[in-house]
Design a protein around this motif. Structure first.
Motif, PDB file in Angstrom:
ATOM      1  N   UNK A 194      23.904   0.386  -7.362  1.00 27.14           N
ATOM      2  CA  UNK A 194      24.649   0.060  -8.587  1.00 27.14           C
ATOM      3  C   UNK A 194      25.342   1.240  -9.234  1.00 27.14           C
ATOM      4  N   UNK A 195      25.031   2.475  -8.805  1.00 25.09           N
ATOM      5  CA  UNK A 195      25.666   3.646  -9.423  1.00 25.09           C
ATOM      6  C   UNK A 195      26.517   4.416  -8.419  1.00 25.09           C
ATOM      7  N   UNK A 196      26.818   3.805  -7.280  1.00 24.28           N
ATOM      8  CA  UNK A 196      27.608   4.480  -6.250  1.00 24.28           C
ATOM      9  C   UNK A 196      29.044   4.700  -6.709  1.00 24.28           C
ATOM     10  N   UNK A 197      29.635   5.804  -6.265  1.00 24.96           N
ATOM     11  CA  UNK A 197      31.033   6.094  -6.549  1.00 24.96           C
ATOM     12  C   UNK A 197      31.923   5.798  -5.346  1.00 24.96           C
ATOM     13  N   UNK A 198      31.325   5.688  -4.174  1.00 28.41           N
ATOM     14  CA  UNK A 198      32.097   5.393  -2.975  1.00 28.41           C
ATOM     15  C   UNK A 198      31.444   4.245  -2.233  1.00 28.41           C
ATOM     16  N   UNK A 199      32.192   3.658  -1.310  1.00 30.35           N
ATOM     17  CA  UNK A 199      31.772   2.446  -0.620  1.00 30.35           C
ATOM     18  C   UNK A 199      30.478   2.620   0.166  1.00 30.35           C
ATOM     19  N   UNK A 200      30.312   3.786   0.793  1.00 29.39           N
ATOM     20  CA  UNK A 200      29.116   3.998   1.608  1.00 29.39           C
ATOM     21  C   UNK A 200      28.187   5.058   1.027  1.00 29.39           C
ATOM     22  N   UNK A 201      28.175   5.167  -0.307  1.00 31.39           N
ATOM     23  CA  UNK A 201      27.146   5.973  -0.972  1.00 31.39           C
ATOM     24  C   UNK A 201      25.941   5.051  -1.157  1.00 31.39           C
ATOM     25  N   UNK A 202      25.138   4.961  -0.113  1.00 34.87           N
ATOM     26  CA  UNK A 202      24.039   3.999  -0.116  1.00 34.87           C
ATOM     27  C   UNK A 202      22.898   4.430  -1.025  1.00 34.87           C
TER      28      UNK A 202
END
Length: 352
Positions: A254-262
């Motif tokens: 929920x706090x990712x800045x990019x698509x694959x920041x898992x």
């Protein structure tokens, strides 16, 4: 060893009263939550010491004993809060915290609502198209000592907790707390813990085998089975391992800045059921004690309890921590996308 309520309160109360409301800035937790967490931490430590000295026979503790301990937590927390409630600034601090919660990003809000839904425990076929959950899991292999093992072989019969780790992080004690769950809940094999070191994020100079030996020696000295330390792999980016892509796509960050920041921080935790279905994910500073009810219910074959009221605020705090903390994953600073794969990464919004 039996721990009396009076002795516990005598330890907890001075600690909690030290956190006066006047010393708590509005950007931090309110006095009620400071007191409640201090109480829980002290009581959980006492419970662990007691439980480790009490033979368990490998089975679940009785509901009566668990209820007794849960009652101790509530009573001690209430006693600790008593010294704070009389403060004139208490209500103001609570109001400031409420205002902060209302400003949560839509992403965190949607994530919180989705985690409350019973459907999160249901079918993941829509996410993976024609592939069933079982087929997806069957394709995932994880490395231990240079050898690949099917993920399904490592799963607990009742539940599994997967966590990304760094040995020099102050939160490393969480590994020991999760080992406690393996030892105390269910029959042998019911609960598994899978730990994932990585070179992404701040430095982890040791080789995989050295890390595994250090972690097992310090966090799992009795060498319990179902406590696995994987070889280093990437947890973020298009190059992330199949395990972390599966976890990150099943329960989005929920706090990712990019698509694959898992994952955004060390010690993020994923709770899986006995089939390997991801049920909930928890931020870095969500301590294992706060997963206790979930672990207890799944170990007994029961449904998950409602989401903790602090859950949403914990993700808000994780978002703040992500922006500047040493223990966060920052694209272009301490993790990178291999050349040629940049277009696959994408962004949700501009990296700060």
């Amino acid at each position: 060893m039996r721990v009396s309520l009076s002795s516990l309160v005598s330890v907890v109360l001075p600690v909690c009263t030290a956190f006066t409301p006047s010393s708590v800035p509005s950007s931090r937790l309110s006095p009620s939550r400071i007191a409640r967490r201090a109480s829980q931490d002290a009581l959980f430590s006492a419970w662990r010491r007691e439980a480790e000295e009490t033979p368990s026979g490998g089975g679940l503790e009785t509901d009566k004993e668990l209820s007794r301990r849960e009652g101790l937590w509530q009573s001690a927390a209430a006693a600790a809060l008593g010294s704070l409630l009389a403060s004139p600034s208490f209500a103001r601090a609570e109001e400031e915290e409420f205002d902060t919660i209302q400003k949560l990003s839509p992403t965190i809000d949607l994530f919180f609502k989705a985690t409350e839904l019973e459907e999160i425990q249901g079918d993941l076929d829509k996410l993976y198209g024609d592939q069933s959950l079982n087929a997806r899991l069957s394709q995932i292999q994880v490395p231990i000592a240079g050898q690949l093992y099917p993920l399904k072989q490592l799963l607990g019969k009742k539940l599994t907790i997967v966590m990304n780790v760094k040995t020099e992080d102050p939160q490393a004690v969480q590994m020991s707390d999760l080992c406690f769950f393996v030892r105390r809940f269910g029959e042998p094999g019911d609960v598994s813990v899978i730990l994932q070191p990585t070179d992404q994020g701040f430095t982890e100079p040791e080789e995989s085998e050295t890390l595994r030996q250090r972690i097992q020696a310090s966090m799992n000295p009795t060498r319990l089975k179902n406590f696995y330390v994987l070889d280093k792999e990437d947890v973020n980016g298009p190059q992330a391992s199949d395990l972390w892509r599966f976890l990150g796509e099943s329960l989005q960050n929920p706090i990712a800045k990019t698509k694959s920041e898992f994952v955004s921080l060390n010690y993020e935790k994923f709770l899986l059921d006995g089939q390997g279905r991801p049920l909930r994910r928890y931020p870095r500073k969500w301590k294992p004690i706060k997963m206790l009810k979930e672990v207890k219910n799944l170990a007994k074959g029961e449904k998950l309890p409602p989401v903790d009221p602090d859950f949403k605020l914990a993700w808000l705090n994780a978002n703040k921590e992500r922006m500047a903390d040493l223990y966060s994953f920052r694209l272009g600073i301490n993790w990178y996308v291999p050349k040629g794969l940049e277009a696959m990464e994408g962004t949700r919004d501009a990296e700060s």
